[in-house]
Design a protein around this motif. Sequence first.
Motif, PDB file in Angstrom:
ATOM      1  N   SER A  73     -55.084  11.386  -5.041  1.00 25.77           N
ATOM      2  CA  SER A  73     -56.432  10.871  -4.820  1.00 25.77           C
ATOM      3  C   SER A  73     -57.378  11.417  -5.875  1.00 25.77           C
ATOM      4  N   VAL A  74     -58.269  10.553  -6.347  1.00 26.73           N
ATOM      5  CA  VAL A  74     -59.258  10.949  -7.347  1.00 26.73           C
ATOM      6  C   VAL A  74     -60.377  11.723  -6.676  1.00 26.73           C
ATOM      7  N   ASP A  75     -60.683  12.906  -7.184  1.00 26.40           N
ATOM      8  CA  ASP A  75     -61.825  13.658  -6.656  1.00 26.40           C
ATOM      9  C   ASP A  75     -62.423  14.496  -7.771  1.00 26.40           C
ATOM     10  N   SER A  76     -63.631  14.923  -7.553  1.00 23.31           N
ATOM     11  CA  SER A  76     -64.367  15.642  -8.595  1.00 23.31           C
ATOM     12  C   SER A  76     -63.910  17.086  -8.737  1.00 23.31           C
ATOM     13  N   SER A  78     -60.672  18.035  -9.011  1.00 21.74           N
ATOM     14  CA  SER A  78     -59.496  18.111  -9.871  1.00 21.74           C
ATOM     15  C   SER A  78     -59.915  18.213 -11.336  1.00 21.74           C
ATOM     16  N   GLU A  80     -59.607  17.065 -14.880  1.00 22.51           N
ATOM     17  CA  GLU A  80     -59.138  15.830 -15.496  1.00 22.51           C
ATOM     18  C   GLU A  80     -59.061  16.023 -17.009  1.00 22.51           C
ATOM     19  N   SER A 109     -54.912  16.279 -13.483  1.00 22.66           N
ATOM     20  CA  SER A 109     -54.936  14.837 -13.677  1.00 22.66           C
ATOM     21  C   SER A 109     -54.945  14.605 -15.187  1.00 22.66           C
ATOM     22  N   VAL A 132     -63.085   5.034 -14.753  1.00 19.49           N
ATOM     23  CA  VAL A 132     -63.762   5.425 -13.510  1.00 19.49           C
ATOM     24  C   VAL A 132     -63.742   4.265 -12.521  1.00 19.49           C
ATOM     25  N   ASN A 135     -60.558   3.832 -10.740  1.00 24.30           N
ATOM     26  CA  ASN A 135     -60.149   4.990  -9.935  1.00 24.30           C
ATOM     27  C   ASN A 135     -59.054   5.827 -10.605  1.00 24.30           C
ATOM     28  N   SER A 138     -62.542  10.336 -11.947  1.00 27.76           N
ATOM     29  CA  SER A 138     -63.495  10.477 -10.838  1.00 27.76           C
ATOM     30  C   SER A 138     -64.917  10.119 -11.236  1.00 27.76           C
TER      31      SER A 138
END
Length: 491
Positions: A73-76, A78, A80, A109, A132, A135, A138
């Motif tokens: 799942s994409v989240d802030s 992680s 990247e 990520s 973004v 997805n 993030s």
Amino acid sequence: MTMNAIPFTSCLSNTSRLIAVLLFSLSWVSTASALSDNSNGGKSHNDSMTISLSQVKYDGGKNLTYYHCGPPSVDSDSTELVLLHSKTTTTEKWKKSGILDDLCDGTLSVTALDLPSSADGALLMSAFTSLVKSNVLSGGPIAICTPGESGKSVIDLAQNSTDLGKVVKTWIHVASSSVRTATDSVLQSFLTRNISVLSIHGDQDDMGRKATEKLVNTVNAKGVELQGGHRVYLFSPQDFVQEIVDFLGEKNLVTNPSKSPVKNPTDATISSSALSDSKKPDNNDAMAINLSHVTYDNGRNLSYYHCGPAIDSVTTELVLLHGSTSTKEDWKDKGILDDLCDGSLSVTALDFPPGADGNVLISAFDALIQSSILSGKPVVIVTPSASGTSVTSLAKDNENGLRRVVKAWIPVAAPSVLSTSNSALQLFPKLNIPVLAINGDDDGMGRRVTEKLVNEINAKGVELKGGHRVYLFSTSEFAQEIINFIEEENL
């Protein structure tokens, strides 16, 4: 003997009990599996290590191909990491070198983009926005790695946009020529926006070393020197990965930085299900070395090896001639073509007669254009020994021909240089044709050629281990010097 009959209801009861037991068992296994999945966000750790191939639309409808791995799942929260590539490579190099395998350990990520190496800040922003929306990212600032020419995108963002801090959290710079021309005030914007900088270069890359020194002095970057040349990340890939992981850990961008990145490529799998076969980028064709011939110079046959992408206005075209005691087969047999044919360059090795003059070279050039092997724009040309006559004769007698055919010249111990006047040689800087002169450390004549070109026209001089045919002795180093030169001169 009389057998007592078993009532039908009893059979039904036993069967029902058996079914109930089976259903309970299945329910327990399903529940256990669900608990296991939920503990990893619904996906296993291996899923976050899977390297997937896909595309997004950006920049007004263009396709942007990328490899991606990371948490499901994409989240802030992680970290990247986005990887660009240099002019003489493609995104495939991140995968084939094993660097993606090492980085895709389930904690980061990672997205490797086929963004053009010459992209500016606006194109980088367009790619970022599209990823973004899809997805893949993030939307928070990223760590971005920019080898070679691709560093221009970040420098341009710093110079011409207020979005630098919104997009970039950490910059991993690898020997970018754009740093040399960037002003201190532009570079200072990394400090004012609290963007941490890691600058990596190879110990055989003087330009990269100077770029690192500039970033260390102006933005307090961390400087790292690894074994290798301009494309140091392909020469020391595991050390390169370790430096990135360590740096992200030092900056608290990775919760538990791995001190031993994944080294076994079987731990990471490749999935390209996101792309239909018709849309998958096929670099194998661009890396294939094909044998063919054309007719030139009033009906003579010219045999050649060729590799590279389809003709376009962007791809660097490299033409290899040979000395009087060699043939085009030496470029192939010694593995030099394998080193150069990485899918990003157009490379053509000709069985061109050594000692032939510039008019014959122009005839071969035109024949290869008519056969759609060359585009018609000037080429980077390598001329070992006697084949250097083809270029020096153009400098003596045909300025327009030199301008039309030669974008950059790489002479290798070419004796015709010694008999070429200084006024003729001055045509190279006049036409902005950069020159790389290479000689072997056991070749006195070759050294004199290099010295003359360095002194008269400010050529770059390189001495490798070997004799007159140094390109057949120090093959990997020779190929690396060509690649370094193309990158440094933005050819």
